[in-house]
Design a protein around this motif. Structure first.
Motif, short mmCIF file in Angstrom:
data_model
loop_
_atom_site.label_atom_id
_atom_site.label_comp_id
_atom_site.label_asym_id
_atom_site.label_seq_id
_atom_site.Cartn_x
_atom_site.Cartn_y
_atom_site.Cartn_z
N ALA A 283 0.85 -1.19 0.00
CA ALA A 283 0.00 0.00 0.00
C ALA A 283 0.89 1.24 0.00
CB ALA A 283 -0.90 -0.01 1.23
N VAL A 284 0.46 2.25 -0.75
CA VAL A 284 1.25 3.47 -0.88
C VAL A 284 0.42 4.66 -0.39
CG1 VAL A 284 2.56 4.94 -2.46
CG2 VAL A 284 2.38 2.48 -2.91
N GLY A 285 1.04 5.50 0.43
CA GLY A 285 0.40 6.74 0.85
C GLY A 285 0.97 7.88 0.02
N VAL A 307 -3.80 2.51 -3.01
CA VAL A 307 -3.27 3.88 -2.94
C VAL A 307 -4.23 4.77 -2.16
CG1 VAL A 307 -2.59 5.89 -4.29
CG2 VAL A 307 -2.18 3.62 -5.21
N THR A 308 -3.67 5.54 -1.21
CA THR A 308 -4.47 6.53 -0.48
C THR A 308 -3.79 7.89 -0.60
OG1 THR A 308 -5.00 4.79 1.09
CG2 THR A 308 -5.56 7.05 1.74
N VAL A 309 -4.60 8.88 -1.02
CA VAL A 309 -4.07 10.24 -1.18
C VAL A 309 -4.55 11.09 0.00
CG1 VAL A 309 -4.12 12.30 -2.62
CG2 VAL A 309 -4.10 10.04 -3.70
N TYR A 310 -3.62 11.84 0.61
CA TYR A 310 -3.96 12.78 1.70
C TYR A 310 -3.92 14.19 1.14
CZ TYR A 310 -3.57 8.85 4.83
OH TYR A 310 -3.77 7.63 5.44
N GLU A 311 -5.08 14.85 1.18
CA GLU A 311 -5.18 16.18 0.57
C GLU A 311 -5.67 17.18 1.63
OE1 GLU A 311 -4.53 17.86 -2.28
OE2 GLU A 311 -5.48 19.55 -1.24
N GLN A 312 -4.98 18.32 1.70
CA GLN A 312 -5.36 19.28 2.76
C GLN A 312 -6.63 20.08 2.43
OE1 GLN A 312 -2.83 22.65 3.37
NE2 GLN A 312 -1.99 22.59 1.31
N GLY A 345 -9.86 3.32 -8.52
CA GLY A 345 -9.90 2.75 -7.17
C GLY A 345 -8.97 3.45 -6.19
N VAL A 346 -8.66 4.70 -6.45
CA VAL A 346 -7.79 5.47 -5.54
C VAL A 346 -8.65 6.00 -4.39
CG1 VAL A 346 -6.38 7.55 -5.34
CG2 VAL A 346 -6.22 6.13 -7.41
N GLU A 347 -8.15 5.83 -3.17
CA GLU A 347 -8.87 6.36 -2.01
C GLU A 347 -8.32 7.75 -1.67
OE1 GLU A 347 -9.68 5.30 2.68
OE2 GLU A 347 -8.32 4.03 1.53
N VAL A 348 -9.19 8.65 -1.22
CA VAL A 348 -8.72 10.00 -0.88
C VAL A 348 -9.20 10.39 0.50
CG1 VAL A 348 -8.65 12.42 -1.59
CG2 VAL A 348 -8.97 10.66 -3.32
N LYS A 349 -8.28 10.95 1.31
CA LYS A 349 -8.66 11.53 2.61
C LYS A 349 -8.57 13.06 2.42
CE LYS A 349 -8.05 7.56 5.06
NZ LYS A 349 -9.22 6.74 5.37
N LYS A 353 -4.33 17.64 6.85
CA LYS A 353 -3.04 18.28 6.66
C LYS A 353 -1.99 17.45 7.39
CE LYS A 353 -0.95 22.84 6.94
NZ LYS A 353 -0.68 23.37 5.66
N VAL A 354 -1.06 16.93 6.64
CA VAL A 354 -0.02 16.10 7.25
C VAL A 354 0.90 17.01 8.07
CG1 VAL A 354 1.92 14.53 6.80
CG2 VAL A 354 -0.16 14.41 5.40
N GLY A 355 1.18 16.58 9.30
CA GLY A 355 1.96 17.43 10.21
C GLY A 355 1.06 18.11 11.23
N LYS A 356 -0.26 18.17 10.91
CA LYS A 356 -1.21 18.77 11.85
C LYS A 356 -2.27 17.73 12.23
CE LYS A 356 -4.51 22.53 11.96
NZ LYS A 356 -5.57 22.60 10.99
N ASP A 357 -2.96 17.21 11.22
CA ASP A 357 -4.02 16.24 11.50
C ASP A 357 -3.47 14.81 11.62
OD1 ASP A 357 -6.01 18.27 11.25
OD2 ASP A 357 -5.69 18.16 9.09
N ILE A 358 -2.35 14.58 10.99
CA ILE A 358 -1.72 13.25 11.09
C ILE A 358 -0.21 13.47 10.93
CG2 ILE A 358 -1.92 12.72 8.61
CD1 ILE A 358 -2.57 9.81 9.45
N SER A 359 0.59 12.68 11.66
CA SER A 359 2.03 12.93 11.58
C SER A 359 2.65 12.12 10.44
CB SER A 359 2.71 12.57 12.90
OG SER A 359 2.74 11.17 13.03
#
Ligand code: SF4
Ligand code: SF4
Length: 515
Positions: A283-285, A307-312, A345-349, A353-359
């Motif tokens: 799995a790739v973040g 694949v999971t994408v983290y978008e602010q 089939g890409v998942e998105v969160k 914000k990485v560094g604030k909501d998740i480290s």
């Protein structure tokens, strides 16, 4: 047997007493006519190794070969033509097709050697007596076999587009696209200049041959953002297009857009989007849902990874969404290509914000691999006095507001500082907001502007005024106006970017009042 047959060998012997008929070198040389088609000459500095001469030669007399001291670079394959005069019929088609005009023919036609290998030359590279001949055949503009004029893109008239954020370019119709695609030489010089190395000649060929499904597949082989790139890519491919040396480069970007627009309603079927993909372990973040992150997501997903994408933000697209105005890239177009990527089939969160909501550590522990693609989000500001004065906006922040659908009141006079594409987007958006006078101040000249020529021209058509060799030094607020102190510049020696450094001219200060 007749008497003549019996005596015939003696006739041959008679010839031994005559003078030889074969002429030995040096013979009496007669100079060829001024436009005689003799041995080739080639200006190897001008030649780009495109191989069009090799391609057109019906006798296969030309081979493209490496040359020790010429190295491949963007827009130059590093190869040069080598001509076999055992095959050449001196037709000059190679000269008439050469896009750079580097290839010509001298009026020299005599070369005597018993060694057939010495009949093969690299014009302009090998040392021959005719190497620098300026007489002989050169192609004229009328004889050029190529079409130097680009097929124009239908666009909204400036007076109409000044009042709307609607997309200003309508896109090619079928005949226009085929006409433009037919100009391509298929030399492939453009491929290396494209950051994703798209197979440009092949997708252009698919237009000519009405195989748009194949064209779309070629685009998606290396670029799932072809909708956007077909509209707003800076098109380095066009900068090096062989045809651009003596005419207009192929409108590669618009041809790309033609394929994506024409196949938009069949895209899923053509690309097989939504069909089951091979599933792999792993799995790739991905941090950042802009073009880089989503491109990685698309290909990783197609390889079978989760694949999971983290978008602010609450929407994907990054700078394509928040930095490029609607009149150049409609959000509907961007949304449709992003949806294609997500439907693999890409998942998105969203809103994370990485560094604030998740480290970062949490993400590292959670995934087998992380791809960080946060982009260049922060605009640059020159450190000058008064830069924080209310009414002074950073370009990217302003474009962000426009992208969000806000329509700020900028007053009647606006100064935009800078010469890049962001400055062009800002000044042209200001025009669309109803600002009466928009000035662009740039500290170098128009020739050094990093913005696309097309953008600069269109801004001028929309009434934007340009002030070159001038910049601001101080900003103050007086009442509801901004007083901008400026200074004239002159160009000095080139700096690290290769552009000439702007130097302030002492005593040339002046003040401009804007809203
Ligand atoms: S067509 Fe002209 S530019 Fe292209 S390789 Fe031949 S000589 Fe060089
Ligand atoms: S687009 Fe230009 S550089 Fe690319 S293959 Fe066609 S002619 Fe050659």
């Amino acid at each position: 047997m007749s008497l003549k047959d019996i005596l015939s060998p003696f006739y041959a012997w008679k010839r031994t007493l005559e003078k030889p008929y074969t002429i030995k070198k040096p013979i009496e040389e007669r100079e060829g006519a001024d436009r005689y088609r003799g041995f080739h000459v080639n200006d190897i500095e001008k030649c780009i190794g495109c191989g069009t001469c090799e391609e057109i030669c019906q006798n296969e007399a030309i081979d493209m070969v490496p040359v020790d001291f010429i190295h491949a670079k963007k827009g130059d394959s590093g190869l040069r033509p080598q001509i076999d005069y055992g095959r050449c019929c001196w037709c000059a088609l190679c000269v008439d097709v050469c896009p750079t005009g580097s290839l010509g023919m001298s009026n020299d036609y005599i070369w005597v050697t018993p060694d057939p290998e010495e009949w093969v030359f690299k014009p302009g590279v090998d040392d021959n007596p005719w190497k620098d001949d300026d007489k002989g055949y050169r192609r004229t503009d009328e004889a050029w076999l190529l079409d130097p004029k680009l097929t124009p893109m239908p666009v909204m008239e400036p007076d109409v587009r000044k009042n709307t954020f609607d997309e200003m370019a309508y896109g090619y119709e079928v005949t226009m696209a085929i006409e433009e695609a037919s100009r391509c030489l298929e030399c492939g010089i453009c491929i290396d200049a494209c950051p994703t190395h798209m197979d440009i000649p092949e997708y252009i060929k698919s237009i000519r041959e009405n195989r748009l499904e194949d064209g779309l597949k070629i685009l998606y082989d290396t670029n799932p953002f072809s909708d956007s790139c077909g509209r707003v890519c800076t098109a380095h491919c066009q900068d090096v297009c062989a045809l651009g040396h003596n005419g207009d480069p192929i409108a590669i970007r618009w041809l790309k857009r033609y394929i994506t627009d024409q196949t938009a309603d069949r895209r899923y079927e053509i690309l097989g989007i939504g069909k089951p993909l091979p599933e792999k372990d792993g799995a790739v973040g991905i941090i950042g849902g802009g073009p880089a992150g989503l491109t990685a997501a698309f290909y990783l997903r197609n390889y079978g990874y989760k694949v999971t994408v983290y978008e602010q933000h609450d929407k994907l697209g990054g700078m394509l969404r928040y930095g490029i105005p609607q009149y150049r890239l409609p959000k509907e177009v961007l949304d449709r290509e992003i949806q294609t990527i997500l439907d693999t089939g890409v998942e998105v969160k969203y809103n994370v914000k990485v560094g604030k909501d998740i480290s970062l550590k949490e993400l590292k522990d959670k995934y087998d691999a992380l791809f960080i693609s946060v982009g260049a989000q922060i605009g640059t500001q020159m450190p000058i006095e008064g830069i924080d004065t209310p009414g002074v906006l950073v370009g990217l922040e302003f474009l962000d507001q426009i992208a969000e659908g806000k329509r700020p009141n900028l007053g009647e006079r606006v100064m935009v500082v800078g010469g890049g594409n962001t400055a062009m987007d800002v000044c042209r958006s200001s025009v669309r907001l109803g600002v009466k006078e928009v000035f662009v101040y740039y500290r170098r000249t128009e020739a050094e502007m990093p913005a696309n020529d097309e953008e600069i021209e269109e801004a001028k058509e929309e009434g934007v005024k340009f002030e070159f060799l001038a910049t601001r030094t101080k900003i103050t607020k007086e009442g509801d106006k901004l007083k901008v102190q400026c200074i004239r510049m002159q160009l000095g020696e080139p700096d690290a970017t290769g552009r000439r450094r702007p130097i302030p001219i002492e005593g040339s200060e002046f003040t401009v009042e804007v809203d």
